[in-house]
Structures are given as structure tokens and as C-alpha cells.
Design a protein around this motif. Structure first.
Motif, PDB file in Angstrom:
ATOM      1  N   THR A 103      63.203  -0.427 -43.798  1.00  0.00           N
ATOM      2  CA  THR A 103      61.827  -0.046 -44.048  1.00  0.00           C
ATOM      3  C   THR A 103      61.250  -0.834 -45.221  1.00  0.00           C
ATOM      4  OG1 THR A 103      60.321   1.808 -44.320  1.00  0.00           O
ATOM      5  CG2 THR A 103      62.350   1.928 -45.577  1.00  0.00           C
ATOM      6  N   LYS A 104      60.069  -1.411 -45.008  1.00  0.00           N
ATOM      7  CA  LYS A 104      59.334  -2.148 -46.032  1.00  0.00           C
ATOM      8  C   LYS A 104      60.158  -3.287 -46.656  1.00  0.00           C
ATOM      9  CE  LYS A 104      56.900   2.147 -46.668  1.00  0.00           C
ATOM     10  NZ  LYS A 104      56.661   3.337 -47.460  1.00  0.00           N
ATOM     11  N   ALA A 105      60.984  -3.895 -45.813  1.00  0.00           N
ATOM     12  CA  ALA A 105      61.800  -5.026 -46.268  1.00  0.00           C
ATOM     13  C   ALA A 105      61.702  -6.152 -45.241  1.00  0.00           C
ATOM     14  CB  ALA A 105      63.248  -4.598 -46.442  1.00  0.00           C
ATOM     15  N   LEU A 106      62.022  -7.362 -45.660  1.00  0.00           N
ATOM     16  CA  LEU A 106      61.990  -8.495 -44.734  1.00  0.00           C
ATOM     17  C   LEU A 106      63.064  -8.341 -43.665  1.00  0.00           C
ATOM     18  CD1 LEU A 106      61.449 -11.763 -46.829  1.00  0.00           C
ATOM     19  CD2 LEU A 106      59.762 -10.257 -45.797  1.00  0.00           C
ATOM     20  N   THR A 107      62.711  -8.732 -42.450  1.00  0.00           N
ATOM     21  CA  THR A 107      63.659  -8.775 -41.343  1.00  0.00           C
ATOM     22  C   THR A 107      63.699 -10.222 -40.845  1.00  0.00           C
ATOM     23  OG1 THR A 107      63.203  -6.503 -40.695  1.00  0.00           O
ATOM     24  CG2 THR A 107      64.128  -7.934 -39.014  1.00  0.00           C
ATOM     25  N   ARG A 108      64.890 -10.753 -40.648  1.00  0.00           N
ATOM     26  CA  ARG A 108      65.039 -12.124 -40.152  1.00  0.00           C
ATOM     27  C   ARG A 108      65.118 -12.086 -38.633  1.00  0.00           C
ATOM     28  NH1 ARG A 108      64.238 -17.217 -41.621  1.00  0.00           N
ATOM     29  NH2 ARG A 108      64.732 -16.531 -43.752  1.00  0.00           N
ATOM     30  N   PHE A 109      64.432 -13.019 -37.966  1.00  0.00           N
ATOM     31  CA  PHE A 109      64.562 -13.097 -36.504  1.00  0.00           C
ATOM     32  C   PHE A 109      64.951 -14.517 -36.086  1.00  0.00           C
ATOM     33  CE2 PHE A 109      60.057 -14.060 -37.233  1.00  0.00           C
ATOM     34  CZ  PHE A 109      59.847 -15.165 -36.429  1.00  0.00           C
ATOM     35  N   TYR A 110      65.582 -14.589 -34.919  1.00  0.00           N
ATOM     36  CA  TYR A 110      66.022 -15.878 -34.377  1.00  0.00           C
ATOM     37  C   TYR A 110      65.680 -15.953 -32.888  1.00  0.00           C
ATOM     38  CZ  TYR A 110      69.057 -16.039 -38.528  1.00  0.00           C
ATOM     39  OH  TYR A 110      69.543 -16.041 -39.811  1.00  0.00           O
ATOM     40  N   LEU A 111      65.340 -17.140 -32.441  1.00  0.00           N
ATOM     41  CA  LEU A 111      65.268 -17.395 -31.002  1.00  0.00           C
ATOM     42  C   LEU A 111      66.041 -18.692 -30.766  1.00  0.00           C
ATOM     43  CD1 LEU A 111      63.957 -16.306 -28.334  1.00  0.00           C
ATOM     44  CD2 LEU A 111      62.310 -18.145 -28.604  1.00  0.00           C
ATOM     45  N   ASP A 112      67.150 -18.577 -30.048  1.00  0.00           N
ATOM     46  CA  ASP A 112      68.004 -19.743 -29.820  1.00  0.00           C
ATOM     47  C   ASP A 112      67.588 -20.371 -28.495  1.00  0.00           C
ATOM     48  OD1 ASP A 112      69.882 -18.952 -32.086  1.00  0.00           O
ATOM     49  OD2 ASP A 112      69.925 -17.181 -30.785  1.00  0.00           O
ATOM     50  N   MET A 113      67.205 -21.643 -28.519  1.00  0.00           N
ATOM     51  CA  MET A 113      66.671 -22.252 -27.291  1.00  0.00           C
ATOM     52  C   MET A 113      67.228 -23.654 -27.074  1.00  0.00           C
ATOM     53  SD  MET A 113      62.826 -23.533 -28.314  1.00  0.00           S
ATOM     54  CE  MET A 113      62.637 -24.478 -26.808  1.00  0.00           C
ATOM     55  N   ASP A 114      66.965 -24.135 -25.879  1.00  0.00           N
ATOM     56  CA  ASP A 114      67.356 -25.503 -25.529  1.00  0.00           C
ATOM     57  C   ASP A 114      66.057 -26.306 -25.460  1.00  0.00           C
ATOM     58  OD1 ASP A 114      68.616 -27.765 -24.691  1.00  0.00           O
ATOM     59  OD2 ASP A 114      69.088 -27.025 -22.667  1.00  0.00           O
ATOM     60  N   TRP A 115      65.788 -27.110 -26.476  1.00  0.00           N
ATOM     61  CA  TRP A 115      64.502 -27.817 -26.551  1.00  0.00           C
ATOM     62  C   TRP A 115      64.534 -29.067 -25.676  1.00  0.00           C
ATOM     63  CZ3 TRP A 115      62.509 -31.848 -30.373  1.00  0.00           C
ATOM     64  CH2 TRP A 115      61.115 -32.013 -30.225  1.00  0.00           C
ATOM     65  N   ASP A 116      63.528 -29.193 -24.793  1.00  0.00           N
ATOM     66  CA  ASP A 116      63.503 -30.352 -23.887  1.00  0.00           C
ATOM     67  C   ASP A 116      62.686 -31.496 -24.474  1.00  0.00           C
ATOM     68  OD1 ASP A 116      60.953 -29.402 -23.768  1.00  0.00           O
ATOM     69  OD2 ASP A 116      60.972 -28.929 -21.614  1.00  0.00           O
ATOM     70  N   GLY A 117      62.236 -31.352 -25.694  1.00  0.00           N
ATOM     71  CA  GLY A 117      61.486 -32.428 -26.335  1.00  0.00           C
ATOM     72  C   GLY A 117      59.997 -32.369 -26.078  1.00  0.00           C
ATOM     73  N   ALA A 118      59.544 -31.374 -25.308  1.00  0.00           N
ATOM     74  CA  ALA A 118      58.110 -31.241 -25.046  1.00  0.00           C
ATOM     75  C   ALA A 118      57.428 -30.594 -26.255  1.00  0.00           C
ATOM     76  CB  ALA A 118      57.874 -30.388 -23.805  1.00  0.00           C
ATOM     77  N   PRO A 119      56.166 -30.943 -26.474  1.00  0.00           N
ATOM     78  CA  PRO A 119      55.448 -30.317 -27.588  1.00  0.00           C
ATOM     79  C   PRO A 119      55.382 -28.799 -27.422  1.00  0.00           C
ATOM     80  CG  PRO A 119      54.220 -32.196 -26.739  1.00  0.00           C
ATOM     81  CD  PRO A 119      55.340 -31.946 -25.780  1.00  0.00           C
ATOM     82  N   MET A 120      55.291 -28.108 -28.551  1.00  0.00           N
ATOM     83  CA  MET A 120      55.227 -26.638 -28.514  1.00  0.00           C
ATOM     84  C   MET A 120      54.119 -26.163 -29.447  1.00  0.00           C
ATOM     85  SD  MET A 120      59.262 -25.507 -28.664  1.00  0.00           S
ATOM     86  CE  MET A 120      59.717 -26.457 -30.106  1.00  0.00           C
ATOM     87  N   LEU A 121      53.552 -25.031 -29.100  1.00  0.00           N
ATOM     88  CA  LEU A 121      52.686 -24.298 -30.031  1.00  0.00           C
ATOM     89  C   LEU A 121      53.436 -23.021 -30.381  1.00  0.00           C
ATOM     90  CD1 LEU A 121      49.166 -24.683 -28.335  1.00  0.00           C
ATOM     91  CD2 LEU A 121      49.911 -25.719 -30.495  1.00  0.00           C
ATOM     92  N   LEU A 122      54.115 -23.045 -31.516  1.00  0.00           N
ATOM     93  CA  LEU A 122      55.004 -21.935 -31.870  1.00  0.00           C
ATOM     94  C   LEU A 122      54.227 -20.824 -32.579  1.00  0.00           C
ATOM     95  CD1 LEU A 122      58.235 -23.681 -33.226  1.00  0.00           C
ATOM     96  CD2 LEU A 122      57.892 -22.549 -31.019  1.00  0.00           C
TER      97      LEU A 122
END
Lengths: 436, 420
Positions: free
Chosen positions: B351-370
Motif C-alpha cells: 500500500t502506497k509504495a512503488l510496485t515494479r512490473f515487467y513484461l518479457d517479450m521477443d522484440w522483432d525490431g519493429a517500432p513501438m509506442l510503449l
């Protein structure tokens, strides 16, 4: 303990097997009654074995139950440990611990100086607009400007009316501040910057009267005091509402969010205005991003980017640079001088790349002509000193810094002076160490 | 001794250069043996430094770029200014004190424990003065909380401005605090704790930075803290004692806390009227906007953390937080908000603290809007900038918790952008 009932079952089975084998090898020529007796005994033993097996089964069941119960109790104990002793909040103290001591009336009077919107907390005293102008020019104008218009990035105190609906509203005492108490309290307590807490109540009443006058909120014959305080109409008194995000925003934004096909197409509409370079000496330099056109960027749809562009010209990304912290000067006097200089640093800079702030930069000040720093607009008294050919010596500097207003009558420098001889020695040595 | 195993200065330099280049062609695709492996290195042969070389350790020199940085033109003077936590280069959730952002209104002061006094007065049975040692005798607690300046991301109201997550989102830190609940001290003085009362808190520095806190919050989770991450507070964070006001804007976390006054109304100090109020589109302003709403941002990739490894496995990582409670979910979009997928939380949100998140992906080199989008345990979903502007206009500075977009090009370079 829990394992023993389980061990009983195979043990009993073994006994039955031994008896069975014994029965098979019996000689039929033995007397029938002997056989009967034996048969009876076998039945008895069988019954006993069966009873024992039942009992063992029951005990095993009970043991399993007990084991489950033990596990449950252990789990409960574990949970209690976590919830109780390990993460228990600090105990609620019943009554007081008797720590601290009573605050004395003089102590409360020294620190409790805040002023409430209804005027409670205002001390005796008064100040008029014209006195206010003098005190203001002496104490405030070097940062806020002679007409409360603000110098450089320092706050503007006057004007800005009818700008609150603009994208860059000018929030001044006149245009924005809802309570006069706030102005009085802040000036009295926290100003001037670098000499907070030095203004008398009369000075404060006068300065506040002048700021009100600069904002056309009072006439030039106005005298501010406890009696007139609540009569001043603040322009933006009704301009505030209490936080209503709960009704305006939360109610709407507490929903299950969209996960797929949330938009048809997405295009970049704006690229960052500033690139930020990170020089090794710390801080950062921001520079305009010249590659700001969005024409060469793809749009996005559920199918992905509309095209894969040639890599754009690289924005300046901070190269990791390895630097060592500057070795601090071991000289105790210079260290002391550096500390004393903090009192000056609100208005003066010294050292590499020092620029004028509301006071001139001080590199090479020792030995240079008074009022001679290039590009700094000096007060009359310093311009005169310059014309007379006076230069800064250690003696002159120490005398000036001991009582600035007395030594250079008319200086804009809003600094009360250094009282301690050792501070004067230290600051002089410190400033002497910076040459042009 | 065989010549091959002689420490070679030249080999050392070659090895360093290979590492510094950090190109896609790493050791895994090397055609020739890696001298870092095949040749004896200085550090594997010479001895290192002894204990006590640095009695209080600093990060190794290679990490010296991971520091707080300011943007000079934002403020008139560094004495009344702000700098930014290098969140792009950190991982996990705890912010080391030495790189946790600073915000001073009249500079950081040196106030020793022996010189420290804390006064409680106002609507109390007995006004009291505590020394630092007195505070150490009250029962104390430990809690991890984030502290976010209300102006964090404030520049971005006007569109994409500063190119770096350190500068757009770095007015935040997250530490484990040790302190005494404020309610304990209020009780000690016999304070009037009825719900219509206020607690006014001020600092010992020249700015004083007074703020009014409603009694309900004061009795809830506010801490009078003296330790952060196990050690004494740093000077710049209010040594020896600061206030911790969980989930509420950083300006209320008064540093060098010297006085607590129980009052029957809000003081309406400079910091809660002329500053830290939110001007809406029609020119009226919201006041008492204390809570920091749920927010998240991707810290890597980001402008200061480009993708340097090319196609293949890529870890997207970021931070999420809410002043209303726990982070329950973070979604990530790679196409500017058309499609979202739920990221993995490093651990369950506090509660009321930072939480770390991850998304593990296989990047194909295409541009992204993250983009990333946080949800908290009240069900609140982090809004887009358009949603915020629709409600508030663009006249404000504070409380911008919009969804941030990074454009990542085919080379892996990331840039701060605004999207349709």
C-alpha cells in the motif's frame, strides 16, 4: 507418535500369516477336540486380529485427523506470528508515556507565529504603503523587482489579473492568493530569501501594504494593521474549490479498462521539445530537439506500425560517463568559508562558470574595483564607489560584510551581516581563493 | 610462467573497449576467443583494495552516471529547486537515499540531533517539547512508502517536453521509514483529536514550509520518521526528523520537522494556497488535492535506456504506485494504446509504495509506442493525458498522472512523444 498407528497394521497381518501356515501343516490324526480347540482359537485370534485391525484403522484415522489439526494449529500460529508479533503496529499507548517536557510560553511565542485566515496570530503593529515601498525596495526588490514584477525566474507578486483561465496563468498575490493572512505569514516568516525571520511586525505590515498597493487592492493612503486586516478584499477569495476529484474523476475512471481494439489508429502528434544532455560534472543541459517533425514516424494500428522507418537521427542520449567526485579542499579555513558562503549563495555565485544572480558573481572580487563586475547593474552607492576608484581589499570586504547597510548605505544587498569574526576571516579567505 | 598468463595492459584495454561498445555482436557470436576470458586480467591477478578503503561505501565508479540531475532553467535558484531520481537506471523498488530526488524551498540545512527540538502546541492539554532522544523512546514502526512531488510530470501538461524518464517522472522515491506514529505524539500532548481539527506542521529551515493536515489523516498513517532504508535520513531529506505522509503529495512531508500545532482550521499557508493548488480550465482552482492518484511509467526502454541489443528477448520494466492503496495490475501497450497486455508484478503491491512490473517479450525490431497503465485496489485506472485534459484543461502544474508514451524506433532509440 503420529506414525505408530500406521505401523500396527502390517505387524498384525504378519501374525495372521504365521498362524495360517501353522494350520496348513497340522496332522489330521490329532484328536478332533484338539482340532476344534485350535479352530476355536484360530477364530478367536482372527476375531482379535480383525478387532485390532479395526482399532488400528480407527487410530490411524484419528491420527490423520490429529495431524491435520496440528498442521492447522501450526498454520494458525504462523499466521498469528506474521500478523501479530512480526508486523504488529506499534502498541497503542494507554495514557501517556510522560516523555518530553512542558513547552514554556516564551518558547511557544518564539515558534508559534503562524497567522490564520481570520487574522488570529497577527501581532501588534502597523505599516503604510509609502513606508512599505522603502522597506520593500531594501529587502525584496533585488529578486521581486521594484514594482513586484519579478526579476529573472523569481516570483512575480503583482498583476496577472484575468490570466487564470490561460494555459500559463500568472499567479500573483493579486491575481491568485485567496487569503491576506498567507501573505503576511509568509513574508514575516520566510522572507527575505536568505534572511528569513529578520523582518519586524511593522516592516511586515508595511511590505504587505505595499504589495497590496502594487496590486491595486488598496489606495496609497492605506495603513495595514490588525484592525484593517480583514477589510482588504482579496481578488481571488472565491476562486477555490475543495478537491472534487472523487466525484469528477474517480467515479468515471474506476472501470474495467479496454484491452483490445481500443483505438483504430494511433499517430505521434508531438515529439519531445527538449533533449537533455547530462554533463559529467552533474546537473544537465537541455537543448532543443531539432528533429521534431512527426512526418517521418509511422502510425500504428492493430496490425502494427504502418511502416518501419529508417532509424531516426539519434536524439542525444546521455553517454554513461565515468567521473570522480571533485576532491574536496582539505584547508579547514576554506571549508569554513565555503559553509559561510551558503548565506550568500541565494544571491551570489562563485567558482567555475559563476554567473550573476540577483547579486554579482564573485570570482576575482578581491582586488578588483568596487562595482566593476561586467554586466551587473549596481546600486548608486557602488557606482559612486567605482567612480572614486575604491577597490575590494580584505579589510573593506570584512567591514562591508559585517554591516552591509551601514558600510555601503543604499546597497541593494538584503543581508543583515556576519556577526562572528571567524566567519569574516573565513569568507574573506574563501572568496580570495577564486580568481578571475 | 607461461607468457600467455601475464597480465597484459593492452589486452585489458581491448577488453574494455569491447564491453563499452556494447554491440549486438557479443561474446556469443564472437569469431575469435574473447581476451577477457582467454587472457589473464589485472583484477584476476592483482589484489583489490582492502577493507576500510571507504568506511562508508559509494557506488563503484562505473555507476557514477547514476546520479540525481536537475534542469537549471526550471527554477530561479538551486536553493529553491528540485532534482530528479535516476529511475531509468534503478530496478526493484527501494530508492537508495543517495540518489533520491531533492526538493528544497530554502536549501538543505545542517541540523544536528543535539540541536533538534520538536514542539507540539495549539489545542492540546499540555504543550510539549521533545528532544531527538525523547522520540527514540516512543514505540516505533517500519513502513515502505513512496514520496512523489505534486509537480512530478508537471512539465508534460504542455505536451511532450523533456526527453528522459528521470526528468518526466523522477520526482519520486520509495524508502523504508522508521518512525513514531504521529497519533502517538498527539496523544502524549493530550491533543483535541475531534475530526474537524487540523494538524499544522512546519520545518526548522528558513522556508518553514508549513502545511495543514486534517485530523483523520494525522491519526491514520502519518509517521514522524528518523530513519530511511535503515540509516539516518540524509541532510537533503530532512535529517534528523521528517514527516512521512503516505500517499499524499511530497510537499506535505515536512523536513527538519520542528513544530506540530493542533488548530481548528487549515492555516492556508503559502504552500497550500499559492502553490500546490490546481488551476482548472475556467480559472478556478482545486485546493486540498492531497492524494497522489495511481500512476505508472516504463523506465526501460526509455530515452535514457535505449535498446542496445537488437532483436530478440527484451525486458520491459517500469514502476507503478497509488496514493490510495495497492497496485493490483499494470497493463502495457506496444502500439500506443490499441492493444494491451497485463504485465507481471515483481511482487505483490504494497500500500502506497512503488510496485515494479515487467513484461518479457521477443522484440522483432519493429517500432513501438510503449505505454503502461496502472490500476489500484480502489479499481481506479490511470487516465490518458486526453482524459486528464478533458477534466482539468492545461493550466495546472500539479498532479499529472497521465499515461506516458515512449516511441521506440527500429534502432531501439526511445523518445518522449504524445500520441493521438
Amino acid at each position: 507418535m503420529s506414525k505408530s498407528p500406521n505401523l500396527l497394521l502390517p505387524a498384525l497381518g504378519g501374525t495372521a500369516l504365521v498362524l495360517g501356515v501353522a494350520f496348513g501343516v497340522m496332522n489330521r490324526d490329532y484328536a478332533a477336540d484338539k482340532i476344534d480347540t485350535l479352530e476355536t482359537r484360530v477364530e478367536q485370534v482372527n476375531a482379535q486380529a480383525s478387532a485390532a485391525a479395526d482399532k488400528a484403522k480407527a487410530e490411524a484415522t484419528r491420527a490423520a485427523e490429529l495431524e491435520a489439526k496440528v498442521a492447522e494449529i501450526q498454520a494458525n500460529a504462523q499466521a498469528q506470528l506474521l500478523n501479530a508479533s512480526a508486523t504488529q503496529p506499534a502498541p497503542k499507548t494507554d495514557g501517556r508515556l510522560g516523555l518530553g517536557r512542558a513547552a514554556l510560553p516564551e518558547e511557544i511565542a518564539a515558534w508559534d507565529v503562524d497567522v490564520l485566515p481570520d487574522g488570529r496570530g497577527l501581532p501588534e503593529g502597523s505599516g503604510d504603503v509609502w513606508t512599505g515601498e522603502e522597506v520593500y525596495v531594501e529587502n525584496c526588490a533585488s529578486c521581486h523587482g521594484d514594482f513586484a514584477e519579478g526579476v529573472d525566474n523569481w516570483p512575480v507578486l503583482a498583476g496577472g489579473f484575468d490570466t487564470l483561465g490561460d494555459k500559463d496563468p500568472v499567479k500573483t498575490v493579486g491575481s491568485y492568493w485567496p487569503y491576506l493572512s498567507t501573505v503576511w505569514d509568509y513574508v514575516h516568516r520566510s522572507m527575505p530569501f536568505g534572511a528569513a525571520g529578520t523582518l519586524t511586525p511593522d516592516d511586515t505590515y508595511a511590505i504587505v501594504a505595499y504589495i497590496l498597493y502594487s496590486n491595486d487592492l488598496v489606495d496609497d493612503d492605506f495603513v495595514l494593521s490588525r484592525d484593517t486586516f480583514l477589510n482588504v478584499p482579496m481578488h481571488n477569495a472565491d476562486g477555490f474549490i475543495v478537491d472534487d476529484r472523487a466525484e469528477q474523476e474517480y467515479a468515471e475512471w474506476r472501470t474495467e479498462p479496454c484491452m483490445e481494439n481500443c483505438k483504430e489508429e494511433v499517430a505521434v502528434t508531438m515529439r519531445s521539445v527538449f533533449l537533455v544532455e547530462t554533463p559529467p560534472e552533474g546537473g544537465s543541459n537541455s537543448v532543443m530537439n531539432h528533429a521534431r517533425t512527426v512526418d517521418d514516424l509511422p502510425t500504428f494500428s492493430a496490425a502494427g506500425p504502418s511502416f518501419i522507418p529508417e532509424a531516426a537521427p539519434q536524439p542525444a542520449t546521455p553517454a554513461p560517463t565515468v567521473t570522480k567526485a571533485a576532491v574536496s579542499d582539505g584547508d579547514a579555513l576554506l571549508e569554513q568559508g565555503k559553509k559561510v558562503f551558503r548565506k550568500c549563495s541565494a544571491c551570489h555565485a562563485v567558482g567555475d562558470g559563476a554567473k550573476h544572480k540577483s547579486g554579482p558573481q564573485l570570482n576575482g572580487v578581491m582586488g578588483r574595483a568596487m562595482g566593476s563586475a561586467n554586466g551587473f547593474k549596481y546600486s548608486d552607492v557602488f557606482q559612486e564607489a567605482n567612480a572614486e576608484g575604491r577597490t575590494w581589499t580584505a579589510e573593506e570586504l570584512a567591514a562591508f560584510l559585517a554591516k552591509p547597510k551601514a558600510y555601503m548605505k543604499g546597497t541593494k544587498m538584503a543581508f543583515a551581516g556576519l556577526k562572528k569574526e571567524e566567519d569574516l576571516t573565513a569568507i574573506t579567505a574563501y572568496l580570495e581563493s577564486f580568481t578571475e | 610462467m607461461d607468457d600467455t598468463f601475464k597480465p597484459s595492459r593492452r589486452a585489458f584495454l581491448r577488453g574494455s573497449a569491447a564491453v563499452a561498445a556494447g554491440t549486438v555482436a557479443g561474446a556469443a557470436t564472437a569469431n575469435s576467443p574473447d581476451p577477457l576470458i582467454t587472457e589473464l586480467q589485472d583484477w584476476a591477478s592483482y589484489t583489490g583494495v582492502g577493507v576500510d578503503e571507504t568506511p562508508y561505501g559509494m557506488p563503484i565508479s562505473f555507476e557514477s552516471h547514476v546520479v540525481r540531475r536537475n534542469v537549471e532553467w526550471l527554477t530561479a535558484s538551486p536553493i529553491s529547486s528540485i532534482n530528479f531520481t535516476p529511475i531509468h537506471a534503478l530496478d526493484g523498488t527501494i530508492t537508495p537515499q543517495g540518489c533520491a530526488f531533492e526538493r528544497h524551498h530554502s536549501g538543505a540545512i545542517e541540523l544536528s540531533k543535539p540541536d533538534y527540538r520538536l514542539m507540539i502546541n495549539g489545542l492540546v492539554d499540555q504543550p510539549l517539547v521533545f528532544t531527538y532522544d525523547d522520540l527514540m523512546r516512543f514505540p516505533r514502526e517500519n513502513h515502505v512508502y513512496f514520496c512523489e512531488c505534486a509537480a512530478n510530470t508537471g512539465m508534460e501538461w504542455a505536451g511532450a517536453q523533456l526527453n528522459g524518464v528521470q526528468f518526466t517522472h523522477g520526482m519520486i522515491h520509495n524508502m523504508e521509514y522508521t518512525g513514531v506514529p504521529l497519533r502517538t505524539l498527539l496523544q502524549e500532548a493530550g491533543a483535541d483529536i475531534s475530526p474537524d481539527k487540523w494538524v499544522y506542521v512546519e520545518g526548522a529551515d528558513a522556508s518553514s514550509n508549513g502545511r495543514s493536515i486534517p485530523m483523520e489523516k494525522a491519526l491514520d498513517d502519518v509517521l514522524v520518521a528518523f530513519k530511511a532504508n535503515g540509516e539516518a535520513l540524509r541532510m537533503e531529506h530532512g535529517y534528523p526528523v521528517r514527516l512521512v505522509v503516505p500517499g499524499w503529495e511530497g510537499n506535505m512531508w515536512v523536513k527538519w520537522l520542528r513544530r506540530i500545532e493542533v488548530t481548528d482550521m487549515a492555516v492556508e499557508s503559502r504552500e497550500e494556497t499559492s502553490k500546490y493548488t490546481d488551476v482548472l480550465e475556467d480559472g478556478t482552482a482545486r485546493k486540498w488535492t492531497w492524494e497522489m492518484d495511481a500512476k505508472s511509467v516504463i523506465t526501460s526502454p526509455s530515452p535514457q535506456m535505449p535498446i542496445t541489443h537488437g532483436k530478440g528477448p527484451l525486458v520491459i520494466s517500469g514502476l507503478a504506485w497509488s496514493g490510495h492503496g495497492k497496485i493490483t495490475r499494470v497493463d502495457v501497450s506496444k502500439d500506443g494504446g490499441i492493444t494491451w497486455e497485463t504485465a507481471r508484478l515483481g511482487k505483490q503491491g504494497d500500500t502506497k509504495a512503488l510496485t515494479r512490473f515487467y513484461l518479457d517479450m521477443d522484440w522483432d525490431g519493429a517500432p513501438m509506442l510503449l505505454q503502461s497503465r496502472a490500476m489500484d485496489d480502489t479499481g481506479y485506472v490511470q487516465p490518458t493525458k486526453a482524459q486528464l485534459r478533458e477534466k482539468r484543461g492545461e493550466n495546472s502544474v500539479y498532479h499529472n498522472n497521465c499515461i506516458q508514451t515512449w516511441y521506440v524506433n527500429a534502432e531501439g532509440i526511445a523518445e518522449n512523444v504524445e500520441v493521438s
